[in-house]
Every structure is written in structure tokens, then in C-alpha cells.
Design a protein around this motif. Structure first.
Motif, short mmCIF file in Angstrom:
data_model
loop_
_atom_site.label_atom_id
_atom_site.label_comp_id
_atom_site.label_asym_id
_atom_site.label_seq_id
_atom_site.Cartn_x
_atom_site.Cartn_y
_atom_site.Cartn_z
N GLN A 85 0.81 -1.21 0.00
CA GLN A 85 0.00 0.00 0.00
C GLN A 85 0.84 1.27 0.00
O GLN A 85 0.37 2.33 -0.41
CB GLN A 85 -0.96 -0.01 1.19
CG GLN A 85 -2.05 -1.07 1.04
CD GLN A 85 -2.98 -1.15 2.24
OE1 GLN A 85 -2.66 -0.64 3.32
NE2 GLN A 85 -4.12 -1.80 2.05
N SER A 86 2.10 1.15 0.43
CA SER A 86 2.99 2.32 0.36
C SER A 86 3.32 2.65 -1.09
O SER A 86 3.63 3.79 -1.43
CB SER A 86 4.28 2.06 1.15
OG SER A 86 5.08 1.07 0.50
N THR A 107 -8.01 -3.09 -0.62
CA THR A 107 -9.00 -2.23 0.00
C THR A 107 -10.35 -2.50 -0.66
O THR A 107 -10.47 -3.34 -1.54
CB THR A 107 -8.64 -0.74 -0.20
OG1 THR A 107 -8.71 -0.43 -1.60
CG2 THR A 107 -7.24 -0.43 0.32
N PRO A 110 -1.69 2.52 -2.95
CA PRO A 110 -2.58 2.68 -1.79
C PRO A 110 -3.91 1.93 -1.88
O PRO A 110 -4.50 1.63 -0.85
CB PRO A 110 -2.83 4.21 -1.78
CG PRO A 110 -1.67 4.80 -2.50
CD PRO A 110 -1.29 3.80 -3.54
N ASN A 111 -4.39 1.63 -3.08
CA ASN A 111 -5.70 0.99 -3.20
C ASN A 111 -5.65 -0.53 -3.07
O ASN A 111 -6.69 -1.18 -3.02
CB ASN A 111 -6.33 1.34 -4.55
CG ASN A 111 -6.71 2.81 -4.64
OD1 ASN A 111 -7.44 3.32 -3.80
ND2 ASN A 111 -6.17 3.50 -5.64
#
Length: 715
Positions: free
Chosen positions: A205-206, A213, A209-210
Motif C-alpha cells: 500500500q505504500s 481495499t 494505496p488501493n
């Protein structure tokens, strides 16, 4: 019916396995899933181990009957010629050949390879044409989160990114260094779901980011399994191009380990274990005999590969006969030992199309590691299908072929019209009637290399009895035209064709390639007139946007309709949309949304919306809506949160001709969008106008639209 497109991020990642597992998981949820592989990727049709075994495996595992795949040669020919739309129309045609009543169709995308550099472009076109949601299938490199994140981001970019409207999530295959208890204790679908290490997810996610999720779900993590990735000895021989000295049980024995050896027998005892494939020079009779003895001692060896093209003599083969009778496979290859082992290292992990045992095992294994709860919740959501341009074209042609109508073409000597008529006639889209000189038409066709079908009709005005048409014209124009005036008018082929339509000699008319809109429409107003349920004639364009087909009305006929007329245009346009496979959601367009604006123009749209609701209470309609509020979901939710239409409209009714015509031309030219039309609506019988810059395809689809209108009384 929903469609899921599996998009691979590389070769050898288990794409076929992911597809089989997903079908199994959906079956477990009580959903009937079909399968389709739109394109063949490998041309090695006789190979058992190709990228194209998926369709055969779904037959083996589930008894499905996928439609035929389009050969790679044809794909590349059409791509090079820039005919992507035509290629996708073929895909949609094949899609509709799916044999079964399915809730979901799992579709396998192209694998990106050096030879198939166009895979991303084709996969995007597939998703659009089939209105499919996308699941990415990737190898799970848990040691390198950045590389995996970059790979997913790159492949998702063309679909709008990981949070794009079409992207659902990913299935990560062959994950190493994660527990795998399934091999010793098989479980039901969804019961062996793996949660990735939190540090790995944070690292992913770094970079992306998605990932993992709600916007981009982690649908499955499938661990690597030695027992499922093992080929049969038969498969190894196929990929090495080996010659059998003794096939034995090659289709039953599996290669758990490969051992290259040229050492003395006293030092190779450790290689004689279950599932070992021995690779050794063909002149090492001692190693061949030792392997045979190990087999006779009940060690189920996978087989032996003799390299260098050297074949043992008959005496050695005879000594091995007892072992060969137990099923020991022995093969010979022309490559040396080192090259053979190198070739073995590149053996495909894809399941061979005839390996039903492995297909069944892999299917259960993958399904066990998919998130069934998420899949169930996703497929239970409301689903609003979109009609893609390719699906629209397919549907138009198919419906036209079914209704079998006669369409007259007054511009019978015009080259594009002749070519379009020949196409429509040969494809059964319509029975075409060309008005013009037969010799002239034949010469034009010859000059363009067009073969005129024998059953195409040609009517030469010089050879017809005009009296019948003069009489009909005068009677229809009672008190407004004399026989002399009618005779003069009928010298115009458009007027002649319209009179034929009035007399039911044909079912529809298409003109405009070399005539103005007024030339085409005026005779229709005079002779055909409006349908009893309508008070006016209006027009629509079918706008073939990249993601879906929408309807624009009225962009060609009525300059400034009042509220009553605008409501009628909306009802006509909704009926037309429905006739062509679009479930209408009508937006009455204005410069204001809801009660945010005032003025006569806004008030007219408000009144028209209310009239539509009263006259067609079952029609989904809302207005006034600004264009962005009607077409963009996020804007619609913000500006009109309670609207059933905002953000998802597919029929756009403009308040006047100035707005409608300007908008359609701006979208058509600025966004390079194909527009089909204008299609006239509200007439007793269908008459349609062409743009004078129309291409042959435009004329073909307009003829098809006209045929469908002729069979649809409400349009």
C-alpha cells in the motif's frame, strides 16, 4: 448476465488455474458460470501444452461448451488494419453463442508476451465490448512488494487504475513462503483463504494505496503447491519434442524432480526416488539399466530422458524389458544433457488440455483459496449493464437479420450506397432495393470491386409505370398536388422511393448520402406523415461512446420544442432506445440541476419532465439535469443524490436543436466518437437520413436500424 475478464500480468502465472477455480467457487455459491476464451494465442494447435488449453479444460472439468476462439493470425491482421471495432463485434457475436443460461461468464484475456505486445490494448477493448469487470491475475512475489505493486499498477492503468470503475481486484497465484495445508487436508471452496502478512500489505500500500481495499479487493491468495505444479512425463516429452523408446505409463506418472546425472552408479543412489525423471547421455547404458532395476524394486520413477540422440542397442533394451513392462517411460532427445536440462527449466506450468486429473485438483485447490464471502456480496449487488458499441452493432445486425425487411435506397447509383447494399444483402441484414440504372450500378460496382448479390433488387425509374405512383401521390396529397405536379415530383428518386414506402412496396427508406436532410425528410412528412400516437417527428443519434452506447435527442429536426413537444420527444427516444436493447434512463438536460436555477428554459424542462411522468409512469426519467450530473456518477450523487437517473443516464433529451446539435457534434468530433443517425422517429413508417460524409459502415448500420424500426410499431 455479468461478465468477468481475467487479465494476466504475465506468462506462466496460472491464468487457466485461476479461471477454473473461479468457476468452481461460483458454482459453490449456486451461480451458473460459463467460460469464453475470445482469442487463440498460440498457433501450435497440435501441442498439448499451450496457452490455449483453457476451453478444453473447462469442457473436461465442468462440461461447458465455450464458443470458438478467434485465431491469432486474424487478430493480428485486424489489429494491423486498425479494425479493432470489427474484431470486437466478432467477439460479441461469439459471446452470444454461449450455450447455456449463465449468471456469470468468466472470460480469459490475452497473456502479454514478446510476440503479443498488443495484449493490453486488446484486453481493454474486450472489457469494453463485453461490459466486463476486471480481475487481475498475477504471480505473488511476496519477497518484492514494490515489483508486484508496479506490475498491477501498470496493467491496471489502461482500465483507469486500481480504483477504476471496471477493476474489481486481484487473484495472486503461486504464492511462496505461505502455509499450504490443503495438500494434506483438502477443504471446501473459500475455506482455506489466506491473509497476507500485514507488513507485506503495508509495503504494497505504500506503493499502491488501493491494494487490498474496498476499491481493489484481494479476491484470493493461492499458495504454490509442488503437487499441483507437476507435469506428467508425457507432457515433458511433448515439450521436449522427444521420441518414445517406450511410452509406458507416461500419461499417469508425474515428474516431481528432475535429475541430470553422468556419474558412476555407485554415486547416484540418491536419485532413485519416487517421481524422479533421470536425464542422462544416451550412451550411458549403465544408468539406464540402474534406473530399470530401481523400477523393478518398486520405486515409481517418472522416467528417463536419453540425450544426444543416442539410442541404446537391442541387447540393452532387452535387459530393460521387465522394467518397461511395469510402465517405465523412456524417451530420447537430440539435444545434449545440458541443453535438455535448460529446456526443462522453461517448461510451461499451464495445465495440458487432456490432464483431467490435474485440472480437477487445481480447480478445487484454487477455489479453496478464494474469498467466497466477497464474491457472494459482489454478485448480489444491483448490476446496471451497459451496452457497449460492439454489442450494439452486433445486436442491430442480429435483429435486422431476424425481421427480414425490404429497404429502398433512392441513391442507387451512389458508390457507397451500392457497396453498403451489397453487404446488407449478402449478410441478410435487409432485402435492398436500389433505384437507378442497372448498367450504371453494375459499372460502379465493378469499379469498386463489389460483387452484387444475384438477389439484390434494382428498379430503373425509366422502365416503370409511373401512373400508379402519380395516382397514389395525388391521393395522399389531396388538394395540394395535381397529376402534373406529381409527375414532376416523382422524377426525384427520393420522392419515388417514399411513394413506394407509402404503398407498402417496401418497409423503409434510407437516403442522404448525396441529398440534404430536407430532400429526404420533406417527402416523408408529405406522404408518410406521423404515427397516430404522436403529434411530431423527431430524431435521435446513437452515440457510440468508448464505454457504452447512449441516445441523444432531438439533434436534427425540431428547433425549439415547447414542454409538450419536448415530453413527446423524450417518450419517442425512450421507445427507440428500448427497441435497440438499451434499458432507458432518461435525463432531461438543462443548464440547471433540480431547483438550482430559474428561467423560462429551465421551467420548460421541468414541465416536460412532469408530462413524461404522467404519460409514461413506468419510464425512469428525471430533470432538469445538467449534462455532468446526468452522465457522471460522482457528480450525480453530489448534485442530485435522490435521483434514479443522475450519473447513469443513457438517453439524453436536449431542450432545443441548438443545444442538441452542438453537443452531438462537439462530442463526435472532439472525442472521436462514432454517431449513428439521425434516426427519425414518430413517422408511420421508417425513413432515415444519412450524413453526406457517411462511410459504407454508417450506411450499413442505418439500413439495419431502418429494418428494425419497420418491425417495431412504437418507434
Amino acid at each position: 448476465m455479468q461478465t468477468i475478464l481475467l487479465v494476466p500480468t504475465g506468462r506462466g502465472i496460472g491464468l487457466t488455474s485461476a479461471g477454473l477455480g473461479l468457476i468452481k467457487a461460483l458454482d459453490y455459491l449456486g451461480m451458473q458460470a460459463g467460460f469464453m476464451k475470445p482469442f487463440l494465442q498460440d498457433d501450435s494447435h497440435d501441442s498439448q501444452h499451450t496457452l490455449d488449453s483453457s476451453s478444453d479444460l473447462t469442457r473436461l472439468a465442468f462440461g461447458l461448451n465455450p464458443p470458438e476462439s478467434i485465431p491469432r493470425e486474424r487478430v493480428e491482421h485486424m489489429m494491423n488494419a486498425g479494425n479493432v471495432d470489427d474484431l470486437m463485434e466478432e467477439v460479441v457475436t461469439n459471446f452470444h453463442k454461449l450455450d447455456g443460461d449463465y449468471d456469470v461468464v468468466v472470460c480469459e484475456g490475452l497473456v502479454p508476451t514478446e510476440e503479443v505486445s498488443y495484449a493490453s490494448q486488446v484486453n481493454f477493448a474486450l472489457a469494453t465490448a463485453l461490459d466486463a469487470k476486471v480481475i487481475f491475475v498475477s504471480m505473488a512475489d511476496l519477497e518484492n512488494p514494490k515489483q508486484l505493486a508496479d506490475k498491477l499498477d501498470v496493467h491496471a492503468r489502461i482500465f483507469g487504475g486500481l480504483n477504476g470503475e471496471r477493476t474489481l481486484g486481484s487473484i495472486l497465484m503461486r504464492a511462496k513462503n505461505v502455509p499450504n495445508t490443503f495438500d494434506t487436508q483438502p477443504v471446501a471452496p473459500g475455506k482455506a483463504i489466506l491473509q497476507l502478512d500485514e507488513d507485506f500489505i503495508a509495503a504494497m500500500q505504500s506503493h499502491s494505496p488501493n491494494f487490498a481495499t474496498e476499491k481493489f479487493h484481494l479476491i484470493g491468495v493461492v499458495p504454490f503447491s509442488n503437487s499441483l505444479s507437476v507435469p506428467r512425463t508425457w507432457d515433458i516429452a511433448q515439450q521436449l519434442g522427444a521420441t518414445w523408446l517406450s511410452e509406458g505409463e507416461a500419461k499417469q506418472r508425474r515428474v516431481l524432480k528432475t535429475s541430470l546425472t553422468a556419474r558412476t552408479i555407485s554415486r547416484v543412489g540418491e536419485i532413485f526416488t519416487r517421481g524422479t525423471l533421470v536425464v542422462t547421455p544416451g550412451d550411458r547404458d549403465d544408468l539406464l539399466l540402474a534406473t530399470a532395476m530401481a523400477t523393478m524394486n518398486d520405486i515409481p520413477m517418472a522416467g528417463i530422458v536419453l540425450t544426444g540422440g543416442i539410442i541404446p542397442n537391442d541387447a540393452v533394451i532387452n535387459l530393460c524389458q521387465p522394467a518397461l513392462k511395469t510402465g517405465l517411460p523412456v524417451m530420447s532427445v537430440t539435444t545434449d544433457s545440458l541443453e535438455t536440462v535448460t529446456n526443462l527449466s522453461t517448461i510451461s506450468n499451464e495445465i495440458p488440455k487432456d490432464d483431467s486429473e490435474r485440472a480437477e485438483m487445481v480447480t478445487r485447490f484454487v477455489a479453496a483459496h478464494l474469498d467466497l464471502d466477497w464474491l457472494k456480496s459482489y454478485f448480489e449487488r444491483d448490476y446496471t449493464p451497459r451496452l457497449s458499441p460492439s454489442a450494439f452493432r452486433h445486436q442491430v445486425v442480429k435483429k435486422a437479420q431476424q425481421v427480414k425487411k425490404r429497404v429502398v435506397l433512392p441513391e442507387g447509383e451512389e458508390p457507397r450506397t451500392i457497396e453498403a447494399a451489397a453487404i446488407c444483402q449478402s449478410r441478410g441484414i435487409a432485402q435492398c432495393v436500389l433505384i437507378g440504372n442497372a448498367e450504371e450500378i453494375a459499372q460502379v460496382a465493378k469499379n469498386r470491386g463489389v460483387d452484387l448479390p444475384e438477389d439484390i433488387e434494382i428498379i430503373d425509374p425509366a422502365n416503370i409505370d409511373l401512373n400508379k405512383y402519380v395516382k397514389a401521390f395525388v391521393e395522399r396529397r389531396k388538394g395540394k398536388a395535381s397529376e402534373e405536379q406529381a409527375t414532376e415530383e416523382l422524377q426525384d428518386n427520393v420522392v419515388l422511393g417514399t411513394t413506394m414506402l407509402h404503398l407498402d412496396e417496401v418497409d423503409g427508406l434510407v437516403s442522404g448520402a448525396i441529398h440534404t436532410t430536407a430532400n429526404t425528410v420533406r417527402p416523408a412528412f408529405q406522404l408518410i406523415k406521423t404515427a397516430p400516437q404522436y403529434s411530431l417527428v423527431s430524431s435521435i443519434f446513437f452515440m457510440l461512446l468508448p464505454e457504452q452506447v447512449v441516445v441523444y435527442g432531438d439533434c436534427a429536426i425540431n428547433p425549439d420544442p415547447n414542454a409538450e413537444q419536448l415530453a413527446e420527444i423524450a417518450i419517442q427516444s425512450a421507445a427507440s432506445a428500448k427497441a435497440f436493447g438499451i434499458d432507458p434512463k432518461v435525463a432531461m438536460i438543462s443548464y440547471s440541476t433540480g431547483a438550482s436555477g430559474t428561467g423560462d428554459d429551465v421551467e420548460k424542462v421541468k414541465q416536460a419532465t412532469q408530462i413524461v411522468r404522467e404519460r409514461a409512469p413506468n419510464l425512469m426519467v428525471d430533470g432538469p439535469l445538467q449534462y455532468d450530473a446526468a452522465s457522471v456518477l460522482s457528480v450525480g450523487k453530489q448534485k442530485a443524490p435522490d435521483s434514479p437517473v443522475a450519473g447513469q443516464a443513457n438517453v439524453f433529451i436536449f431542450p432545443d436543436l441548438n443545444t442538441g446539435n452542438t453537443t452531438y457534434k462537439a462530442v463526435q468530433r472532439s472525442a472521436n466518437v462514432v454517431s449513428v443517425g439521425p434516426m427519425l422517429q414518430g413517422l408511420n413508417k421508417p425513413v432515415n437520413d444519412l450524413s453526406r460524409g457517411a462511410l459504407v459502415d454508417d450506411i450499413v448500420y442505418t439500413i439495419a436500424l431502418t429494418a428494425i424500426q419497420a418491425a417495431s410499431p412504437d418507434v
